[in-house]
Design a protein around this motif. Structure first.
Motif, mmCIF file in Angstrom:
data_model
loop_
_atom_site.group_PDB
_atom_site.id
_atom_site.type_symbol
_atom_site.label_atom_id
_atom_site.label_comp_id
_atom_site.label_asym_id
_atom_site.label_seq_id
_atom_site.Cartn_x
_atom_site.Cartn_y
_atom_site.Cartn_z
ATOM 1 N N LEU A 205 24.319 10.454 8.318
ATOM 2 C CA LEU A 205 24.026 9.183 8.735
ATOM 3 C C LEU A 205 25.038 8.744 8.331
ATOM 4 N N MET A 206 24.622 8.383 6.858
ATOM 5 C CA MET A 206 25.570 7.179 6.384
ATOM 6 C C MET A 206 26.975 7.727 5.563
ATOM 7 N N ARG A 207 26.834 9.097 5.501
ATOM 8 C CA ARG A 207 28.429 9.384 5.158
ATOM 9 C C ARG A 207 29.489 9.934 6.522
ATOM 10 N N TYR A 208 28.957 9.622 7.522
ATOM 11 C CA TYR A 208 29.495 9.557 8.497
ATOM 12 C C TYR A 208 30.082 8.089 9.196
ATOM 13 N N LEU A 209 29.503 7.177 8.758
ATOM 14 C CA LEU A 209 29.150 5.448 8.610
ATOM 15 C C LEU A 209 30.731 5.505 7.343
ATOM 16 N N CYS A 210 30.094 5.900 6.286
ATOM 17 C CA CYS A 210 31.459 5.603 5.607
ATOM 18 C C CYS A 210 32.734 6.299 6.253
ATOM 19 N N LYS A 211 33.051 6.926 6.319
ATOM 20 C CA LYS A 211 34.363 7.952 6.919
ATOM 21 C C LYS A 211 34.580 7.271 8.004
ATOM 22 N N LEU A 212 33.944 6.667 8.611
ATOM 23 C CA LEU A 212 34.506 6.321 9.733
ATOM 24 C C LEU A 212 35.016 5.113 9.690
ATOM 25 N N VAL A 213 34.530 4.131 8.771
ATOM 26 C CA VAL A 213 35.842 2.840 8.395
ATOM 27 C C VAL A 213 36.339 2.397 7.118
ATOM 28 N N THR A 214 35.996 3.160 5.974
ATOM 29 C CA THR A 214 36.806 3.739 4.972
ATOM 30 C C THR A 214 38.231 4.156 4.723
ATOM 31 N N PRO A 215 39.483 4.238 4.201
ATOM 32 C CA PRO A 215 40.768 4.882 4.049
ATOM 33 C C PRO A 215 40.147 5.836 2.585
ATOM 34 N N THR A 216 41.171 6.865 3.034
ATOM 35 C CA THR A 216 40.962 8.020 1.972
ATOM 36 C C THR A 216 41.522 6.986 0.873
ATOM 37 N N ASP A 217 40.380 7.810 -0.553
ATOM 38 C CA ASP A 217 40.449 7.342 -1.678
ATOM 39 C C ASP A 217 39.670 5.386 -1.795
ATOM 40 N N GLY A 218 39.589 5.134 -0.433
ATOM 41 C CA GLY A 218 38.830 4.147 -1.050
ATOM 42 C C GLY A 218 37.246 3.341 -1.253
ATOM 43 N N THR A 219 37.169 2.237 -1.500
ATOM 44 C CA THR A 219 35.922 1.453 -2.210
ATOM 45 C C THR A 219 34.823 1.385 -0.836
ATOM 46 N N VAL A 220 33.367 1.252 -0.943
ATOM 47 C CA VAL A 220 32.913 1.116 0.362
ATOM 48 C C VAL A 220 31.591 -0.026 -1.259
ATOM 49 N N LEU A 221 30.854 -1.278 -0.186
ATOM 50 C CA LEU A 221 30.693 -2.310 -0.718
ATOM 51 C C LEU A 221 29.047 -2.202 -0.438
ATOM 52 N N ASP A 222 28.257 -1.700 -0.956
ATOM 53 C CA ASP A 222 26.439 -2.367 -0.413
ATOM 54 C C ASP A 222 25.907 -3.281 -1.118
ATOM 55 N N PRO A 223 25.981 -4.371 -0.183
ATOM 56 C CA PRO A 223 24.835 -5.064 -1.257
ATOM 57 C C PRO A 223 23.623 -5.016 -0.904
ATOM 58 N N PHE A 224 22.879 -4.714 -0.627
ATOM 59 C CA PHE A 224 21.256 -4.460 -0.008
ATOM 60 C C PHE A 224 21.565 -2.714 -0.224
ATOM 61 N N MET A 225 21.233 -2.539 -1.991
ATOM 62 C CA MET A 225 21.627 -0.169 -1.921
ATOM 63 C C MET A 225 20.297 0.173 -1.656
ATOM 64 N N GLY A 226 19.396 -0.522 -2.253
ATOM 65 C CA GLY A 226 18.001 -0.147 -1.245
ATOM 66 C C GLY A 226 17.668 1.561 -2.652
ATOM 67 N N SER A 227 17.705 2.555 -1.996
ATOM 68 C CA SER A 227 17.832 4.016 -2.828
ATOM 69 C C SER A 227 18.850 4.455 -2.724
ATOM 70 N N GLY A 228 20.226 3.843 -2.627
ATOM 71 C CA GLY A 228 20.973 4.726 -2.488
ATOM 72 C C GLY A 228 21.979 5.336 -1.885
ATOM 73 N N SER A 229 21.622 5.394 -0.465
ATOM 74 C CA SER A 229 21.612 6.829 0.630
ATOM 75 C C SER A 229 23.573 6.629 0.584
ATOM 76 N N THR A 230 23.515 4.714 0.299
ATOM 77 C CA THR A 230 25.068 4.780 1.197
ATOM 78 C C THR A 230 26.186 5.192 -0.076
ATOM 79 N N GLY A 231 24.955 4.309 -1.279
ATOM 80 C CA GLY A 231 26.021 4.947 -2.382
ATOM 81 C C GLY A 231 26.513 6.736 -2.980
ATOM 82 N N LYS A 232 25.840 7.017 -2.825
ATOM 83 C CA LYS A 232 25.102 9.560 -2.676
ATOM 84 C C LYS A 232 26.295 9.283 -1.512
#
Length: 391
Positions: free
Chosen positions: A313-340
């Motif tokens: 799910l997080m891969r899908y959301l990151c790809k939807l809104v992040t350009p190629t070679d872009g950087t994603v910010l997660d200010p509430f990282m929790g257990s790291g699903s967005t970072g993974k």
């Protein structure tokens, strides 16, 4: 080489130290402020803190998107804080799932069969954007953000027959890239579904059997066929030009329009082999709701975060809104699903969390994902203020 920066601490202290206009997207799962399992981090009010969202706003590039999960009964307060911070709320996504349980106080005796809560089955996601000047094209050319990555986020056809069922023999080819067509000698257009997949929708689901069954009960449905052009007309919104009357025109369960991520134990605990099993919640065996008399049993997990999102799910959301070679910010990282997810998709990542229990779990999960998909990387050079890695 993409950089992954993991910061341990309060995001309201760390975000102001990051460079302005330095990240391309924000994909995050803030506390829902519902006192989940009595955890103090879920009743701090941070998700409603306008200043915190202003700090995130400053770091995001103009035109960049924010995707933030919320709880059904507290989402509105988070969304208002996001808007008050300067973001423009442009839409809402709905993530449907089947694993939730009703936190209900059930009555007995003459009131048997009555309870105080419904079964949770969805979570809303705010879609907000940092305003920009000029046209969308100007902003994309300057900052690289401001549009959704439609083709990268299309929902693939499940079978060749599924693709064929979305093809029509007539219509008009002015559907905004939803279809491709060729003009026949008769002057009609042979309209075919885009083989890359269906246009991404603002409803997602976990692909679980109960959800699929819920869609299936409505039977096989078409979504309409193109029927030419609607003439220009005046209405309360003003003058509209000619509009195509189009639809998908294929048949099948309504679930075919939505993406289907599904969480697994392997996903939650990948990279955590060295972590010991800890109580990560309780399971209600009776199905009647929680009370002192219910036969509850502990759930043992290596990833003890109670709000883990599926990495697909997080891969899908990151790809939807992040350009190629872009950087994603997660200010509430929790257990790291967005970072993974960001590591798997080769995005840069900036993660912040202040929970001493969850931060090591997030670090290990992201470390494992980056090493697995970028095995040549040197990862996690320890620092006194934050963990920094180059991938």
């Amino acid at each position: 080489m993409k950089r992954i920066d993991l910061y341990f601490g309060d995001n309201r202290i760390i975000l102001p130290k990051l460079a302005e206009n330095s990240v391309d997207s924000i994909v995050t799962d803030p506390p829902y402020e519902i006192n989940m399992m009595g955890k103090s981090w879920d009743r701090s009010g941070i998700a409603y803190d306008v200043y915190m969202w202003q700090c995130a706003y400053r770091v995001l590039k103009p035109g960049g998107y924010l995707l933030a999960f919320g709880a059904t009964r507290t989402y509105h307060r988070m969304a208002c804080a996001v808007e008050d911070a300067g973001f423009r709320v442009i839409d809402q996504m709905i993530w449907l799932y089947s694993e939730g349980f009703p936190k209900s106080h059930n009555l007995k005796g003459e009131h048997e069969g009555k309870g105080s809560a419904l079964k949770p089955a969805h979570e809303p996601i705010v879609i907000a954007q940092k305003p920009f000047r000029g046209t969308i094209l100007d902003n994309v050319q300057k900052w690289g953000v401001g549009v959704f990555n439609i083709d990268q986020s299309r929902i693939p056809f499940s079978t060749e027959q599924d693709l064929k069922s979305a093809t029509w023999g007539r219509g008009t080819d002015i559907t905004g890239g939803q279809f491709v067509g060729s003009t026949q000698p008769s002057g009609k257009t042979n309209v075919e579904a885009n083989p890359k997949g269906r246009w991404p929708a603002n409803v997602l689901h976990d692909g679980s059997e109960p959800i699929m069954d819920a869609f299936a009960q409505y039977g096989e449905r078409t979504s309409g066929k193109p029927s030419g052009i609607k003439k220009a007309a005046n209405n309360i919104f003003g003058q509209f030009g000619e509009q195509p009357l189009t639809g998908y025109g294929d048949t099948g369960s309504l679930a075919r329009f939505f993406y289907c991520p599904k969480a697994t134990k392997a996903d939650r605990e990948e990279g955590l082999r060295r972590f010991s099993l800890q109580q990560g919640g309780i399971k209600n065996a009776s199905g009647r709701g929680f009370s002192a008399s219910d036969p509850n049993r502990p759930i043992l997990r290596r990833n003890t975060c109670p709000t883990v999102k599926p990495v697909e799910l997080m891969r899908y959301l990151c790809k939807l809104v992040t350009p190629t070679d872009g950087t994603v910010l997660d200010p509430f990282m929790g257990s790291g699903s967005t970072g993974k997810a960001a590591a798997i998709e080769s995005f840069g990542f900036v993660g912040i969390d202040k929970d001493p229990e969850h931060f090591p779990i997030a670090k290990a999960r992201i470390h494992h994902a980056a090493g697995k998909y970028k095995p040549q990387s040197t990862i996690f050079n320890h620092g006194s203020i934050h963990e920094r890695s180059e991938i």
